[in-house]
Structure formats: C-alpha cells, structure tokens
Design a protein around this motif. Sequence first.
Motif, short mmCIF file in Angstrom:
data_model
loop_
_atom_site.label_atom_id
_atom_site.label_comp_id
_atom_site.label_asym_id
_atom_site.label_seq_id
_atom_site.Cartn_x
_atom_site.Cartn_y
_atom_site.Cartn_z
N GLY A 1 0.73 -1.29 -0.12
CA GLY A 1 -0.02 0.11 0.11
C GLY A 1 0.69 1.28 -0.02
N GLN A 2 0.09 2.50 0.47
CA GLN A 2 0.76 3.74 0.49
C GLN A 2 2.01 3.82 1.20
N GLU A 3 2.23 2.99 2.17
CA GLU A 3 3.52 2.84 2.96
C GLU A 3 4.73 2.13 2.32
N GLY A 4 4.24 1.50 1.25
CA GLY A 4 5.24 0.49 0.68
C GLY A 4 5.17 0.80 -0.84
N MET A 5 4.73 -0.28 -1.67
CA MET A 5 5.03 -0.22 -3.04
C MET A 5 4.28 0.89 -3.75
N MET A 6 3.05 1.13 -3.30
CA MET A 6 2.38 2.11 -4.01
C MET A 6 2.88 3.52 -3.77
N GLY A 7 3.43 3.89 -2.40
CA GLY A 7 4.02 4.88 -2.12
C GLY A 7 5.18 5.13 -2.68
N GLY A 8 5.89 4.25 -3.05
CA GLY A 8 7.14 4.33 -3.73
C GLY A 8 6.98 4.80 -5.16
N GLN A 9 5.88 4.08 -5.83
CA GLN A 9 5.48 4.34 -7.36
C GLN A 9 5.04 5.93 -7.36
N GLN A 10 4.27 6.43 -6.03
CA GLN A 10 3.77 8.02 -6.14
C GLN A 10 5.39 8.62 -6.25
N VAL A 11 6.28 8.45 -5.36
CA VAL A 11 7.39 9.27 -5.30
C VAL A 11 8.18 9.12 -6.68
N ASP A 12 8.10 7.95 -7.08
CA ASP A 12 8.65 7.84 -8.66
C ASP A 12 8.21 8.65 -9.36
#
Length: 290
Positions: free
Chosen positions: A146-157
């Motif tokens: 989720g937002q503290e993991g993979m999805m969060g990383g994708q957002q920053v990317d």
Amino acid sequence: MVVENELKRYTELAESAVAKYSVSYECRQKKLFDAVNYSLLAGGKRLRPVILLAMCEAAGGNCADAEAFAAGLEMIHNSSLIHDDLPAMDDDDLRRGRPTNHKVYGEATAILAGDVLLVRPFEIMADNAATPGQVKAMSVIARAAGQEGMMGGQQVDIECEGRHASEETIIYLNTLKTGALFRAACNAGVLIAGGSEAMLRAADEYGRMLGLAFQLVDDLLDNNAEADTGKTKGSDIAAGKSTYLSAYGEERCRGMVDECTQRAAAALSPFGERAEFLKELVIMLKDRLR
Ligand code: GRG
C-alpha cells in the motif's frame, strides 16, 4: 544441497500455488478472467513467492501453510506490473517478452485485471489464515503493497520523473517500490512458520539487502543491450527516471551489489544451515549481471 535443484523445487511450488488459486470459467466477464491469467500465468521468475516459501522452511515451517500467501504475494506483484505498464504510468509495450496486458486487452480491462489481482490475494489469504502468524503475515503483505510500501514508492517515482532526485530520494523510493514486497516475503515466511523474534529481525535485514541488490541489478540490466529482460530496453533512461544507475554510475552500483549480497548472507546467521538456499539465491541474482 544443489542450489539449482532447490530453486527448481521452490519455483514449482510457487507455480502450483499460483495455478491452484487462479480461476477461469465461461461467463459473461470471461475477457477479464483471460486478462488476469494472461499476466498471472505468463511466467516470470516467481521470486517473491520462492523467497516466502524458502524463508518459511528456513524458520522451521511447512510450505503447505504458506502456499496461499505465496500465491497472493505473486498476484499483488503481477497487479503492480499490469498497472505499471499502463500509458498513465510507465507506458510500456513489452513485459516478459510479450505485449503488455493493455496492448492485448485494452486499457479498461487491464485496469480491472490489475484490480482483481490486488483483491483476490486477500480473499485467498483470509480463507487460509488459521494461525496468528498467518493473520499477521496478511497484514504485513497488505502494508507492503500500500501507500507506505510499493504504491507509495511508485508515487514518489512518478513525482521524480524528469527531475533531479537526491540520492536519499532514490533510495527511499526504491526501498518502497521494489524493496517492500521482498521484505514482506521474508517477514511473512517467518511469521507463517511461527519463527522467533531473532529470526524475524534477520529475515527483515535479509529482505532489505536483497531488495536493494535486486533493484541495482535491475537498473544495470536495463542499461545492458545484451541482457534478456523481456522488457523494452533503456525505458527508464528514456522516461527521465531517477535510478541507482543515474545517481551512482555503473561501477559504484556494481560495488553496492557486492556489499548488499554480503550483508544479506551475513544477516541469515540465526537460521544456520537451513538458510543455505537463501544465501545462494542473492548470489544467483548478482550473477545475472555476468
Ligand atoms: C496496483 C498493486 C498495484 C500497484 C500500483 C504500479 C505500482 C503501484 C507500482 C509499481 C511497482 C513496480 C512495477 C516496481 C518494479 C519492481 C520490479 C523491478 C519488477 C520486476 O520484477 P521481476 O524481475 O519480474 O521479479 P518477473 O517478471 O520475474 O515477475
């Protein structure tokens, strides 16, 4: 122990777990089932479920107790690949040597296929969570996605695209985007086995180092015209992405891979000989660079 045989055994276990929980039958929405299975049953290295299963055994557990979690984790990974390839994200035409999901089924169906592969895991994990360790494993996997993991990383990317990102940001985004699922695989394996706190800490550190090594190798291979990655080459560079390679250069990246490999292996000491395969696995990942 011959590491190749162990890799084959775990990969086959992962493959049969994925097949066991995949679904297909004639119905009005059959195109969605086909789109899901096009990606899910299209090969891939099955690394995350392999690691989860191996970590579970290394901690004294049984693969049968972990198979729904291994399959679920692989589904989440496939969900992210489908969404990552969409025009709104990385806009890729090729994945695992084949046209990407949206190129075959269209964007709307590909979005739904990614959604299915994010929801189905929680159905199968909930149906198979009989122990507190299995319930905790499900929570660890959810948080990592989720937002503290993979999805969060994708957002920053996404936010870094076309800009200069600091080294700290590049490490941050990759730790989440790619690293979180590897860490979750390691932690979930130990939790399902009912392993000790010391094992959990060791598995977490191993997962952190393996995730970092994996992304470094992935960046290096993306830049190597001869490596067979099944993806469009140099797409990260073309998209103006901030990668380890763009931040550190090839030589330093190779040095970092060596260091992470050593640190990953060292982290496994609480498992003793039972972690021999996991130790060899990071070395095999590194050897993809040859
Ligand atoms: C919908 C779950 C979901 C996520 C949305 C799109 C997105 C957020 C995140 C993207 C995360 C992503 C694609 C990270 C890259 C990780 C990576 C290097 C994947 C390649 O993994 P391999 O080499 O692939 O293990 P195979 O094909 O072997 O399975």
